[in-house]
Design a protein around this motif. Structure first.
Motif, PDB file in Angstrom:
ATOM      1  N   PHE A  68      46.507  42.503  60.232  1.00  0.00           N
ATOM      2  CA  PHE A  68      45.215  42.316  59.777  1.00  0.00           C
ATOM      3  C   PHE A  68      44.343  41.353  60.916  1.00  0.00           C
ATOM      4  O   PHE A  68      45.466  40.540  61.311  1.00  0.00           O
ATOM      5  CB  PHE A  68      44.624  42.529  58.289  1.00  0.00           C
ATOM      6  CG  PHE A  68      45.227  43.341  57.631  1.00  0.00           C
ATOM      7  CD1 PHE A  68      46.062  44.306  57.460  1.00  0.00           C
ATOM      8  CD2 PHE A  68      44.444  43.082  57.254  1.00  0.00           C
ATOM      9  CE1 PHE A  68      46.431  45.450  56.953  1.00  0.00           C
ATOM     10  CE2 PHE A  68      45.126  44.347  55.810  1.00  0.00           C
ATOM     11  CZ  PHE A  68      45.603  45.292  55.731  1.00  0.00           C
ATOM     12  N   ALA A  69      43.447  41.723  61.327  1.00  0.00           N
ATOM     13  CA  ALA A  69      42.590  41.135  62.428  1.00  0.00           C
ATOM     14  C   ALA A  69      41.663  40.573  62.060  1.00  0.00           C
ATOM     15  O   ALA A  69      40.302  41.914  62.316  1.00  0.00           O
ATOM     16  CB  ALA A  69      43.059  41.186  63.717  1.00  0.00           C
ATOM     17  N   ILE A  70      41.209  39.886  62.516  1.00  0.00           N
ATOM     18  CA  ILE A  70      39.272  39.257  61.116  1.00  0.00           C
ATOM     19  C   ILE A  70      38.678  39.784  62.867  1.00  0.00           C
ATOM     20  O   ILE A  70      39.107  38.013  63.874  1.00  0.00           O
ATOM     21  CB  ILE A  70      39.137  38.034  60.104  1.00  0.00           C
ATOM     22  CG1 ILE A  70      36.927  38.719  60.167  1.00  0.00           C
ATOM     23  CG2 ILE A  70      39.659  36.951  61.123  1.00  0.00           C
ATOM     24  CD1 ILE A  70      38.001  37.830  58.856  1.00  0.00           C
ATOM     25  N   SER A  71      38.241  39.295  63.009  1.00  0.00           N
ATOM     26  CA  SER A  71      36.694  38.641  64.017  1.00  0.00           C
ATOM     27  C   SER A  71      35.392  39.391  63.462  1.00  0.00           C
ATOM     28  O   SER A  71      34.509  39.514  62.894  1.00  0.00           O
ATOM     29  CB  SER A  71      37.285  39.923  65.321  1.00  0.00           C
ATOM     30  OG  SER A  71      36.783  40.691  65.317  1.00  0.00           O
ATOM     31  N   ARG A  72      33.931  38.715  64.921  1.00  0.00           N
ATOM     32  CA  ARG A  72      32.756  39.002  64.875  1.00  0.00           C
ATOM     33  C   ARG A  72      31.967  39.375  66.165  1.00  0.00           C
ATOM     34  O   ARG A  72      32.492  39.093  67.309  1.00  0.00           O
ATOM     35  CB  ARG A  72      32.532  37.881  64.277  1.00  0.00           C
ATOM     36  CG  ARG A  72      31.934  36.025  64.604  1.00  0.00           C
ATOM     37  CD  ARG A  72      33.160  35.317  64.945  1.00  0.00           C
ATOM     38  NE  ARG A  72      32.318  34.299  65.489  1.00  0.00           N
ATOM     39  CZ  ARG A  72      32.633  34.301  67.045  1.00  0.00           C
ATOM     40  NH1 ARG A  72      33.187  35.177  68.112  1.00  0.00           N
ATOM     41  NH2 ARG A  72      32.109  33.392  68.285  1.00  0.00           N
ATOM     42  N   ASP A  73      30.899  39.770  66.305  1.00  0.00           N
ATOM     43  CA  ASP A  73      30.149  39.881  66.956  1.00  0.00           C
ATOM     44  C   ASP A  73      28.671  39.215  66.706  1.00  0.00           C
ATOM     45  O   ASP A  73      27.894  39.657  66.037  1.00  0.00           O
ATOM     46  CB  ASP A  73      30.048  41.476  67.036  1.00  0.00           C
ATOM     47  CG  ASP A  73      29.588  41.784  68.316  1.00  0.00           C
ATOM     48  OD1 ASP A  73      28.176  41.124  68.612  1.00  0.00           O
ATOM     49  OD2 ASP A  73      29.857  43.027  68.664  1.00  0.00           O
ATOM     50  N   ASN A  74      28.852  38.549  66.728  1.00  0.00           N
ATOM     51  CA  ASN A  74      27.573  37.177  66.248  1.00  0.00           C
ATOM     52  C   ASN A  74      25.736  38.281  66.807  1.00  0.00           C
ATOM     53  O   ASN A  74      25.481  38.652  66.077  1.00  0.00           O
ATOM     54  CB  ASN A  74      27.098  36.225  67.597  1.00  0.00           C
ATOM     55  CG  ASN A  74      28.368  35.178  66.788  1.00  0.00           C
ATOM     56  OD1 ASN A  74      29.496  35.335  65.834  1.00  0.00           O
ATOM     57  ND2 ASN A  74      28.277  33.736  66.688  1.00  0.00           N
TER      58      ASN A  74
END
Length: 123
Positions: A68-74
């Motif tokens: 799994f990989a967590i990421s964000r797009d501000n």
């Protein structure tokens, strides 16, 4: 207040992939910690992954690390959870959560929660 709305769950075969999204609105400060948790039937809610809105270190549960990989797009105020190599034991309702302060994998530390999205992995 922070409002969180998850999407992207569904039914997938073992070995497949899904990407969950968590759209945030309200007081989404850069210092907030965003987390993903999951709860399988008859089990307690458990930590999956976390990230700070401003970026930086990510944390994963041992059971999902490397898959799994967590990421964000501000710009979109959205946090993602890319789930690969899914297993039947990943079947659960997945929740997005937010907290202020330091990183934590403790369910009780998170102040804001989404409604959850169902992920079902068939064998």
């Amino acid at each position: 207040q922070v409002q969180l709305v998850e999407s992207g769950g569904g039914l997938v075969q073992a070995g497949g992939s899904l990407r969950l999204s968590c759209a945030a609105s309200g007081r989404t400060f850069s210092s907030n910690i965003m987390g993903w948790f999951r709860q399988a039937p008859g089990k307690e809610r458990e930590f999956v992954a976390s990230i700070r809105w401003s970026g930086g270190t990510t944390y994963y549960a041992d059971s999902v690390n490397g898959r799994f990989a967590i990421s964000r797009d501000n710009a979109k105020n959205t946090v993602y959870l890319q789930m690969n190599s899914l297993k039947p034991e990943d079947t659960a309702v997945y929740y997005c959560a937010a907290k202020r302060g330091p990183y934590s994998d403790d369910v009780r530390a998170y102040e804001y929660w989404g409604q959850g999205t169902q992920v079902t992995v068939s064998s």
